[in-house]
Design a protein around this motif. Sequence first.
Motif, PDB file in Angstrom:
ATOM      1  N   ILE A 172      -0.039 -34.850 -42.841  1.00 19.65           N
ATOM      2  CA  ILE A 172       1.007 -35.474 -43.659  1.00 19.65           C
ATOM      3  C   ILE A 172       1.549 -36.717 -42.956  1.00 19.65           C
ATOM      4  CG2 ILE A 172       3.349 -35.175 -44.582  1.00 19.65           C
ATOM      5  CD1 ILE A 172       2.651 -32.202 -44.974  1.00 19.65           C
ATOM      6  N   ASP A 173       1.756 -36.600 -41.637  1.00 23.08           N
ATOM      7  CA  ASP A 173       2.334 -37.711 -40.872  1.00 23.08           C
ATOM      8  C   ASP A 173       1.437 -38.944 -40.903  1.00 23.08           C
ATOM      9  OD1 ASP A 173       4.541 -36.188 -40.233  1.00 23.08           O
ATOM     10  OD2 ASP A 173       3.795 -35.602 -38.250  1.00 23.08           O
ATOM     11  N   ILE A 174       0.141 -38.768 -40.652  1.00 24.17           N
ATOM     12  CA  ILE A 174      -0.719 -39.954 -40.627  1.00 24.17           C
ATOM     13  C   ILE A 174      -0.897 -40.531 -42.030  1.00 24.17           C
ATOM     14  CG2 ILE A 174      -1.898 -39.192 -38.529  1.00 24.17           C
ATOM     15  CD1 ILE A 174      -4.394 -38.708 -40.313  1.00 24.17           C
ATOM     16  N   LYS A 175      -0.849 -39.671 -43.031  1.00 23.21           N
ATOM     17  CA  LYS A 175      -0.890 -40.166 -44.411  1.00 23.21           C
ATOM     18  C   LYS A 175       0.341 -41.017 -44.696  1.00 23.21           C
ATOM     19  CE  LYS A 175      -2.108 -40.243 -48.841  1.00 23.21           C
ATOM     20  NZ  LYS A 175      -3.364 -40.823 -49.368  1.00 23.21           N
ATOM     21  N   ASN A 176       1.499 -40.581 -44.235  1.00 24.00           N
ATOM     22  CA  ASN A 176       2.734 -41.336 -44.435  1.00 24.00           C
ATOM     23  C   ASN A 176       2.724 -42.660 -43.683  1.00 24.00           C
ATOM     24  OD1 ASN A 176       3.825 -39.420 -46.152  1.00 24.00           O
ATOM     25  ND2 ASN A 176       4.923 -38.348 -44.524  1.00 24.00           N
ATOM     26  N   MET A 177       1.962 -42.728 -42.604  1.00 22.70           N
ATOM     27  CA  MET A 177       1.821 -43.987 -41.866  1.00 22.70           C
ATOM     28  C   MET A 177       0.933 -44.978 -42.604  1.00 22.70           C
ATOM     29  SD  MET A 177       1.298 -42.659 -37.946  1.00 22.70           S
ATOM     30  CE  MET A 177       0.172 -44.024 -37.660  1.00 22.70           C
ATOM     31  N   ARG A 208       6.597 -36.592 -30.076  1.00 19.11           N
ATOM     32  CA  ARG A 208       7.261 -36.286 -31.339  1.00 19.11           C
ATOM     33  C   ARG A 208       6.977 -37.382 -32.362  1.00 19.11           C
ATOM     34  NH1 ARG A 208      13.147 -36.389 -29.215  1.00 19.11           N
ATOM     35  NH2 ARG A 208      12.186 -38.246 -28.300  1.00 19.11           N
ATOM     36  N   PHE A 209       6.787 -36.965 -33.591  1.00 20.85           N
ATOM     37  CA  PHE A 209       6.569 -37.916 -34.680  1.00 20.85           C
ATOM     38  C   PHE A 209       7.840 -37.966 -35.526  1.00 20.85           C
ATOM     39  CE2 PHE A 209       5.493 -39.277 -38.897  1.00 20.85           C
ATOM     40  CZ  PHE A 209       4.500 -40.216 -38.722  1.00 20.85           C
ATOM     41  N   PRO A 210       8.355 -39.163 -35.795  1.00 20.91           N
ATOM     42  CA  PRO A 210       7.882 -40.482 -35.375  1.00 20.91           C
ATOM     43  C   PRO A 210       8.617 -41.042 -34.161  1.00 20.91           C
ATOM     44  CG  PRO A 210       9.496 -40.768 -37.095  1.00 20.91           C
ATOM     45  CD  PRO A 210       9.420 -39.271 -36.825  1.00 20.91           C
ATOM     46  N   GLN A 211       9.504 -40.233 -33.545  1.00 32.08           N
ATOM     47  CA  GLN A 211      10.358 -40.765 -32.477  1.00 32.08           C
ATOM     48  C   GLN A 211       9.578 -41.412 -31.338  1.00 32.08           C
ATOM     49  OE1 GLN A 211      10.541 -37.729 -33.955  1.00 32.08           O
ATOM     50  NE2 GLN A 211      12.441 -36.688 -33.427  1.00 32.08           N
ATOM     51  N   GLU A 259       5.304 -51.092 -31.903  1.00 35.28           N
ATOM     52  CA  GLU A 259       4.598 -52.368 -31.930  1.00 35.28           C
ATOM     53  C   GLU A 259       3.103 -52.168 -32.150  1.00 35.28           C
ATOM     54  OE1 GLU A 259       6.062 -55.316 -32.086  1.00 35.28           O
ATOM     55  OE2 GLU A 259       7.896 -54.117 -32.152  1.00 35.28           O
ATOM     56  N   LEU A 260       2.554 -51.117 -31.544  1.00 37.31           N
ATOM     57  CA  LEU A 260       1.135 -50.825 -31.736  1.00 37.31           C
ATOM     58  C   LEU A 260       0.852 -50.424 -33.178  1.00 37.31           C
ATOM     59  CD1 LEU A 260      -1.686 -50.398 -30.503  1.00 37.31           C
ATOM     60  CD2 LEU A 260      -1.006 -48.051 -30.007  1.00 37.31           C
ATOM     61  N   ILE A 261       1.706 -49.576 -33.728  1.00 38.03           N
ATOM     62  CA  ILE A 261       1.539 -49.133 -35.112  1.00 38.03           C
ATOM     63  C   ILE A 261       1.512 -50.326 -36.062  1.00 38.03           C
ATOM     64  CG2 ILE A 261       2.709 -47.921 -36.999  1.00 38.03           C
ATOM     65  CD1 ILE A 261       1.279 -46.045 -35.137  1.00 38.03           C
ATOM     66  N   LYS A 262       2.425 -51.244 -35.859  1.00 46.13           N
ATOM     67  CA  LYS A 262       2.489 -52.432 -36.720  1.00 46.13           C
ATOM     68  C   LYS A 262       1.240 -53.283 -36.554  1.00 46.13           C
ATOM     69  CE  LYS A 262       7.559 -52.780 -36.782  1.00 46.13           C
ATOM     70  NZ  LYS A 262       8.727 -53.594 -36.343  1.00 46.13           N
ATOM     71  N   PRO A 283       7.409 -44.816 -40.244  1.00 48.52           N
ATOM     72  CA  PRO A 283       8.298 -44.053 -41.125  1.00 48.52           C
ATOM     73  C   PRO A 283       9.759 -44.396 -40.856  1.00 48.52           C
ATOM     74  CG  PRO A 283       6.589 -42.639 -40.244  1.00 48.52           C
ATOM     75  CD  PRO A 283       6.482 -43.944 -39.513  1.00 48.52           C
ATOM     76  N   SER A 284      10.542 -44.515 -41.923  1.00 51.83           N
ATOM     77  CA  SER A 284      11.941 -44.911 -41.790  1.00 51.83           C
ATOM     78  C   SER A 284      12.813 -43.789 -41.261  1.00 51.83           C
ATOM     79  CB  SER A 284      12.481 -45.385 -43.147  1.00 51.83           C
ATOM     80  OG  SER A 284      12.338 -44.354 -44.130  1.00 51.83           O
ATOM     81  N   SER A 285      12.379 -42.554 -41.409  1.00 54.13           N
ATOM     82  CA  SER A 285      13.160 -41.427 -40.905  1.00 54.13           C
ATOM     83  C   SER A 285      12.223 -40.478 -40.187  1.00 54.13           C
ATOM     84  CB  SER A 285      13.859 -40.686 -42.050  1.00 54.13           C
ATOM     85  OG  SER A 285      12.919 -40.111 -42.934  1.00 54.13           O
ATOM     86  N   LYS A 286      12.805 -39.660 -39.309  1.00 53.34           N
ATOM     87  CA  LYS A 286      11.978 -38.771 -38.507  1.00 53.34           C
ATOM     88  C   LYS A 286      11.630 -37.465 -39.207  1.00 53.34           C
ATOM     89  CE  LYS A 286      15.674 -36.413 -35.925  1.00 53.34           C
ATOM     90  NZ  LYS A 286      16.180 -36.100 -34.571  1.00 53.34           N
TER      91      LYS A 286
END
Length: 560
Positions: A66-71, A353-356, A361-364, A371-374
């Motif tokens: 779910i997390d990587i899909k949200n990314m 921890r995702f996304p904390q 910078e790497l993700i961008k 993600p805007s919230s954790k």
Amino acid sequence: MKKILLKILFTAISFVAVNTNCAAYSGPKVEKKLPFSKGLNFSEWLEPVQGFIDGHFNSYGKQDFIDIKNMGAEVVRIPTHFDTFSSGKPDYVIPENLWNKLDKAIDWCEELKLYVIIDFHNDCSGNSKTPPDIEKILSKIWSQIANRYKDRSEYVIYEIMNEPHAIDCAKWGKIQGKMIKLIRTIDSKHSIIVGAADWNSVHELLKLPMYDDDNLIYNYHEYSPFLFTHQGASWSNDVKRITGVPFPYDKNKMPPLPSDATSGERWLYNNYPVESSEEKLVEPINKAVEFVNKRHAALMSNEFGVYSKYADPKERVNWYKIKGGWLDDRNICRVSWDYRGSFGVFNKDSIARFPQDLNVELIKAMGYRVPSSKGTTWFQDAQKNNSYIIYKNGISEKISFHSWIPEASNDCSLYKQDSADEDFYIYVSKAEKYRVLQFHFGDSCNFDSLVKSGACLEFEIRHKEPNLKMSVYFTNSESRGLPWRAGIFPTVKDISGDGQWHKVRIPLSKFADYGAWNNSEQKWYNAQGKFTWTDVVNITFDTAESKITKGLSVRNIVIK
């Protein structure tokens, strides 16, 4: 992941400095586009790592998908050592517990509309070799995979083999052709990823024979320039002593060459200005695009990345931005190696921890969204549902598991089952003193109200040890200095070693502060009354002074 230096086949060309403007080197585009453009590898999950339960260093659950899909990831690659986990010669039967993990992963991907690559992975260490009987191994295993997943959705993709090496390239091309035909006798629907020998070399890709199949995805691995992407990597003799390598190349930033440099080190170092030039880096990519267009096929790079330990963080980010831009411009799908490992997208390797803990910078730079919230934690979900399950038929979502039991080899499991109608349980075949089963909650938890309400830790245990004195403890975070513990010593000394399941129920209020271990100092601190139930990050089952010689099983771990 490529573990040793690829052969460099092209002659040197004049140096051209890397320009961060990717459009400066735009090139030909792959005409047959894939329905996905970027994704990540879930490494060291279904790959055997010596000493870890089930052989897994990482343990992934639905939330990770779910997390990587949200990314913004569209595809996930699951490197799987089918042959290692199988029954071995002559039939290489894949065990049910491995099928269970893959089945769940595919279920989650189909639900999330996330493409999933089933990758026949293999040992790629520097001294490894592709087995001489690899054709027989692949035939046995791909017959099983294709039969099991032939009726699954189009989100399932097959990858015949990761990085064949120490094998004649022409011979591998023929073996791969036979595997395509074998799979097609069973499954005519799913896409098949093919690649060349020499560790999925882009240069050898151009020499692959023509395959009579119109649903192939050609693949190569992208780790150039190797001196930068693998600097300091302990598994490669040619780069492990060289760190501080800049990207783009800068003469004034280059580290010194070891005074006793080997020929391999010297070649990499002296040729780095050329090998890291933009023209040199895009040349093989452009040729690969032209190659697949002639075959009316798609193209991807399903391993792609920079080792994070020694690379300058800003230069590492720049590499992803540049390389990702080149591949995107050419319609080449990229699947980064990896997610949680040393090539990963977090600021730390373990218990991230995702996304904390994401490297923002790497993700961008990789083209993903932050993600805007954790989101919610395991503890928040448990509070909402009034259900504090840690392990029941598997690890609860959002809890990560860590352990290291080298003496048990791979003869341990997080998902052992006596029969199909019974619960799964954790099994340790043997263990030395002070081996642990550790469950991390992902974030700090405030158990204070649970303690005051009289909540208990419950679990079931089974063993045949004559004098088992196992312990269990909760640990604080290091936010206040040391990871203080509250435990019971021993926990299970009165549990009969009759080989039957016994339920243990311990009030949380009975757990007592007994000290802390400072890992950086390798030093034990006795209790100082500083443990607090308001800041709990994990629970640990510890063999303490006991050795496990006849097997230990634990299941149904819950606080209630």
